[in-house]
Motif scaffolding. Structure first.
Motif, PDB file in Angstrom:
ATOM      1  N   UNK A 180       0.863  -1.181   0.000  1.00  0.00           N
ATOM      2  CA  UNK A 180       0.000   0.000   0.000  1.00  0.00           C
ATOM      3  C   UNK A 180       0.904   1.237   0.000  1.00  0.00           C
ATOM      4  N   UNK A 181       0.543   2.224  -0.807  1.00  0.00           N
ATOM      5  CA  UNK A 181       1.399   3.400  -0.924  1.00  0.00           C
ATOM      6  C   UNK A 181       0.581   4.624  -1.263  1.00  0.00           C
ATOM      7  N   UNK A 182       1.062   5.785  -0.763  1.00  0.00           N
ATOM      8  CA  UNK A 182       0.509   7.071  -1.183  1.00  0.00           C
ATOM      9  C   UNK A 182       1.423   7.668  -2.244  1.00  0.00           C
ATOM     10  N   UNK A 183       0.831   8.343  -3.226  1.00  0.00           N
ATOM     11  CA  UNK A 183       1.593   9.033  -4.260  1.00  0.00           C
ATOM     12  C   UNK A 183       1.057  10.450  -4.394  1.00  0.00           C
ATOM     13  N   UNK A 184       1.952  11.419  -4.279  1.00  0.00           N
ATOM     14  CA  UNK A 184       1.586  12.828  -4.432  1.00  0.00           C
ATOM     15  C   UNK A 184       2.239  13.399  -5.685  1.00  0.00           C
ATOM     16  N   UNK A 185       3.559  13.360  -5.749  1.00  0.00           N
ATOM     17  CA  UNK A 185       4.300  13.689  -6.973  1.00  0.00           C
ATOM     18  C   UNK A 185       5.319  12.582  -7.186  1.00  0.00           C
ATOM     19  N   UNK A 186       5.381  12.021  -8.402  1.00  0.00           N
ATOM     20  CA  UNK A 186       6.282  10.896  -8.650  1.00  0.00           C
ATOM     21  C   UNK A 186       7.134  11.063  -9.891  1.00  0.00           C
ATOM     22  N   UNK A 212       0.399  12.728   2.981  1.00  0.00           N
ATOM     23  CA  UNK A 212       1.273  11.833   3.743  1.00  0.00           C
ATOM     24  C   UNK A 212       2.123  11.003   2.793  1.00  0.00           C
ATOM     25  N   UNK A 213       3.377  10.724   3.198  1.00  0.00           N
ATOM     26  CA  UNK A 213       4.313   9.943   2.386  1.00  0.00           C
ATOM     27  C   UNK A 213       4.565   8.630   3.116  1.00  0.00           C
ATOM     28  N   UNK A 214       3.963   7.539   2.632  1.00  0.00           N
ATOM     29  CA  UNK A 214       4.087   6.280   3.365  1.00  0.00           C
ATOM     30  C   UNK A 214       3.881   5.081   2.449  1.00  0.00           C
ATOM     31  N   UNK A 215       4.619   4.009   2.771  1.00  0.00           N
ATOM     32  CA  UNK A 215       4.499   2.715   2.098  1.00  0.00           C
ATOM     33  C   UNK A 215       4.333   1.661   3.177  1.00  0.00           C
ATOM     34  N   UNK A 216       3.426   0.738   2.944  1.00  0.00           N
ATOM     35  CA  UNK A 216       3.234  -0.411   3.828  1.00  0.00           C
ATOM     36  C   UNK A 216       3.394  -1.686   3.008  1.00  0.00           C
ATOM     37  N   UNK A 217       4.300  -2.550   3.430  1.00  0.00           N
ATOM     38  CA  UNK A 217       4.501  -3.856   2.794  1.00  0.00           C
ATOM     39  C   UNK A 217       4.136  -4.928   3.816  1.00  0.00           C
ATOM     40  N   UNK A 218       3.200  -5.798   3.457  1.00  0.00           N
ATOM     41  CA  UNK A 218       2.760  -6.880   4.343  1.00  0.00           C
ATOM     42  C   UNK A 218       3.386  -8.179   3.845  1.00  0.00           C
ATOM     43  N   UNK A 219       4.162  -8.823   4.714  1.00  0.00           N
ATOM     44  CA  UNK A 219       4.950 -10.001   4.318  1.00  0.00           C
ATOM     45  C   UNK A 219       4.646 -11.165   5.266  1.00  0.00           C
ATOM     46  N   UNK A 220       4.459 -12.361   4.675  1.00  0.00           N
ATOM     47  CA  UNK A 220       4.232 -13.551   5.502  1.00  0.00           C
ATOM     48  C   UNK A 220       5.578 -14.146   5.894  1.00  0.00           C
ATOM     49  N   UNK A 221       5.800 -14.252   7.215  1.00  0.00           N
ATOM     50  CA  UNK A 221       7.049 -14.813   7.717  1.00  0.00           C
ATOM     51  C   UNK A 221       6.759 -15.949   8.689  1.00  0.00           C
ATOM     52  N   UNK A 222       7.797 -16.537   9.232  1.00  0.00           N
ATOM     53  CA  UNK A 222       7.638 -17.739  10.054  1.00  0.00           C
ATOM     54  C   UNK A 222       6.709 -17.518  11.238  1.00  0.00           C
ATOM     55  N   UNK A 223       6.757 -16.316  11.803  1.00  0.00           N
ATOM     56  CA  UNK A 223       5.943 -16.022  12.991  1.00  0.00           C
ATOM     57  C   UNK A 223       4.631 -15.326  12.655  1.00  0.00           C
TER      58      UNK A 223
END
Length: 707
Positions: free
Chosen positions: A393-399, A459-470
């Motif tokens: 998930x990410x916000x983009x304002x100017x890229x 807002x300037x933000x990135x969210x990466x959701x990753x499946x790990x062992x726990x």
């Protein structure tokens, strides 16, 4: 209370009340403050320590800034004047008085821009073999005249469309900021019509700076001529059988702010696309004309554009200096430019090919452009390819048009990952580009939303959701600047990569709020506009006030682009009166009046203008020896606090926090590129102490430190 009380009276003064702090005379006007910033930019063009081609760029930037100032701020003030509405500034200056003050200062600024061009930069460039050839020079040189006439006939004549002015051909509605010529004529055309005036519009595709072939100028490779000079010299060829008695360039600046009533539209993207078509033809706000244009013709141009005399700017040179920015691309003179600089990548990231593993070990703070933007791109690219990553998930304002950030998101969406992108379509002057990005992402299968009605998503933000062992783990990037690889080499910004679980949960909640219609649960660590950021900052200022009165350590350092929100400034005034030492590092616009006895004598205000555009937003609070440092996407402005979605994030890692504090103090100590604000809104350049050997240029020190 008398806000101008002498320092000897200070001890007898009662604590500053909220009402006293908000008195209009305690605030400088923000629009006039923005013009003062432009003076500081223009001063770089006069600074002999700056490489020559870079000085020309600063001149161009000052002109581009002034264009936007008229397109947006002056245009808005004129609308308020027509409607009888207040300006909304804490200084309470009326729209009429403010427009008059702007006109006076802007005319001074424009006069200085052309003086610097004609008397300083053009002679210095000529000494370096880079010449701007005047019309009288090339028309007197047969070889050059022949070459330019051929250029005119082959490259310009076929696409120029002169418009004779008569009842069947009224004055055309010229494009915003386009190059035009008004031509006076004598004689009759092929149909026997008498014509006295015509308009020639120069298409935007034409280069405003033409490089003359070496064979036409005795082998010189860096002779240039302005497009306006070439058209002026040969304009008679556009009117065969008639006599041209005068030709004068002009340019009209128009209101370029878009208005869309989001409550009344079904699709914001489609509505904005419709508005963009009219941006080039908004109401006129400024007329620029050649300095030798006859008075009668000037009055005619003012009348047809509905402008007053104070909105007229007569200039001795091309009406659009911005186009001179291209000169450095045409001239191969690296010795006249800033030395090359390669941002570094932190060692602990270069030693690991797995960026997720590196972030788990320790939070990563990147200070652009001293440190590379590449780790942010690697973060996205690895997320796009990693089979363990489920969602981005990410916000983009100017890229930027050709963005590596967008390519990574497209790759992730095509790979079947859950990609959600919040695109702010209303990023001023980037609307068309963002509309195109939204459509490309949707075609790839990404979920695209446009934020919240009535609130820009800044807002300037990135969210990466990753499946790990726990189980599932959140990885987050938050920044003070845009996800724009090109500007990351030109703007100073902080970006934090973290796997902090609480921050991950907070960012997840913010994205839920942006994409759904539910209420936001309370955040654990972050502050968030339009809900808690303003309150949170005011509370921290008040805490410093309480600490100072209790004899505890108290200090505030704030670094941002703009500081104009009146309640925040009033709180800083109260802190100053309580004895809190306050350093404000504000690049551009501010309403603060520093150094006023009894009000702000403990506030020092500086602005740093250098090679890079200062863009970081960092807020330091001493907190009785337990310092807090916050970074944010938000300046301290009403719009950022109350009409935008913004985040503020703490730097909890002690190592990172102490590093940022050291860097803030480097800026405070700058004696090369810093300007100190005065109570009257003016700025004075900070001078180095005599005999000092140590480098006191903040940007230079950080460049050396990051190598």
């Amino acid at each position: 209370m008398d806000a101008l009380a002498t320092s000897s009276e200070q001890d007898q003064l009662a604590p500053l009340s909220a009402e006293d702090a908000l008195r209009p005379e305690n605030f400088f006007n923000r629009e006039l403050s923005l013009l003062e910033f432009n003076r500081r930019v223009l001063a770089q063009a006069r600074d002999g320590r700056v490489p020559l081609l870079e000085r020309l760029k600063y001149l161009c930037i000052s002109c581009s800034n002034l264009d936007e100032f008229f397109e947006v701020r002056v245009a808005g003030l004129q609308q308020k004047l027509s409607a009888g509405a207040p300006t909304g500034g804490p200084d309470n200056m009326s729209a009429g008085d403010l427009l008059s003050a702007i006109s006076e200062r802007a005319h001074e600024l424009v006069a200085e821009q052309y003086r610097v061009l004609n008397e300083v930069l053009i002679p210095l460039l000529a000494e370096q073999g880079i010449r701007f050839v005047r019309r009288r020079q090339f028309t007197a040189n047969p070889r050059m005249d022949d070459w330019l006439r051929e250029y005119f006939n082959n490259e310009l004549l076929p696409i120029l469309s002169p418009i004779g002015l008569d009842p069947a051909h009224p004055f055309p509605r010229v494009l915003n900021k386009s190059l035009n010529f008004i031509v006076s004529l004598e004689g009759k055309d092929a149909f026997g019509r008498s014509a006295t005036m015509a308009v020639v519009q120069a298409p935007r595709a034409l280069p405003r700076l033409i490089q003359i072939a070496p064979e036409a100028c005795d082998g010189r490779t860096n002779d240039f001529v302005f497009l306006s000079s070439v058209i002026h010299a040969y304009v008679a060829d556009l009117f065969p059988g008639m006599r041209v008695t005068g030709c004068y360039q002009f340019r009209v600046t128009r209101n370029s702010d878009l208005f869309v009533d989001e409550e009344e539209v079904d699709d914001l993207l489609i509505a904005l696309e419709g508005e963009l078509m009219g941006r080039q033809f908004g109401d006129a706000v400024r007329l620029e004309v050649a300095h030798n244009c006859p008075e009668a013709m000037i009055k005619y141009l003012l009348r047809v554009h509905g402008l007053r005399e104070e909105q007229l700017y007569q200039v001795d040179g091309p009406v659009n200096l911005n186009r001179l920015m291209k000169l450095s691309e045409k001239v191969d003179r690296p010795d006249l430019c800033f030395e090359p600089f390669t941002p570094r990548v932190p060692a602990h990231l270069t030693s690991s090919s797995d960026i997720f593993s590196a972030i788990r070990k320790t939070e990563v703070l990147l200070h652009h452009p001293y440190e590379s933007f590449a780790p942010v791109l690697d973060f996205l690219r690895q997320a796009a390819k990693d089979p363990k990553v489920l969602a981005i998930k990410q916000t983009l304002y100017r890229t930027g048009a050709d963005s590596a950030v967008v390519e990574a998101l497209l790759q992730a969406a095509r790979a079947g990952k859950e990609v959600t992108v919040v695109i702010e379509l209303r990023a001023r002057f980037d609307e068309a580009e963002n509309i195109d990005l939204a459509e490309r992402l949707q075609e790839a299968g990404a979920h695209v939303v446009y934020g919240v009605v009535g609130h820009k998503t800044h807002a300037k933000m990135i969210l990466v959701v990753r499946r790990e062992a726990n189980g599932l783990r959140n990885y987050v990037h938050m920044g003070t600047g845009n996800y724009h690889p090109r500007t990351s080499r030109l703007y100073t910004d902080y970006g934090l990569l973290t796997a902090d679980p609480a921050i991950g949960r907070d960012i997840h909640r913010v994205f839920l709020q942006l994409t759904s219609l539910g209420k936001l649960a309370q955040l654990e660590k972050l502050l968030h506009s339009p809900f808690t950021l303003h309150k949170g900052m005011i509370e921290r200022v008040e805490r410093e006030i309480d600490n100072a009165r209790a004899g505890k350590a108290a200090r505030i350092i704030l670094k941002m682009n703009q500081l104009v929100e009146r309640d925040s400034i009033a709180a800083l005034y109260r802190a100053s009166q309580a004895g809190v030492k306050i350093d404000l590092i504000v690049r551009g616009m501010t309403c603060v009046r520093p150094g006023m006895p009894g009000l702000s004598e403990n506030i020092r205000l500086i602005s740093v203008v250098g090679r890079f555009l200062e863009h970081t937003r960092v807020f330091y609070f001493e907190n009785a020896g337990q310092p807090e440092v916050w970074c944010s996407s938000a300046d301290w402005m009403e719009r950022n606090f109350f009409r935008r979605v913004e985040i503020g994030f703490p730097l909890d890692d002690r190592r990172i926090r102490e590093r940022v504090i050291r860097e803030l103090k480097i800026y405070i100590a700058d004696e090369t590129q810093a300007w100190e604000g005065q109570p009257d809104g003016s700025y004075v350049r900070v001078r180095a102490q005599q005999g000092r050997r140590k480098i006191r240029a903040a940007q230079r020190r950080l460049m050396l430190a990051k190598r």
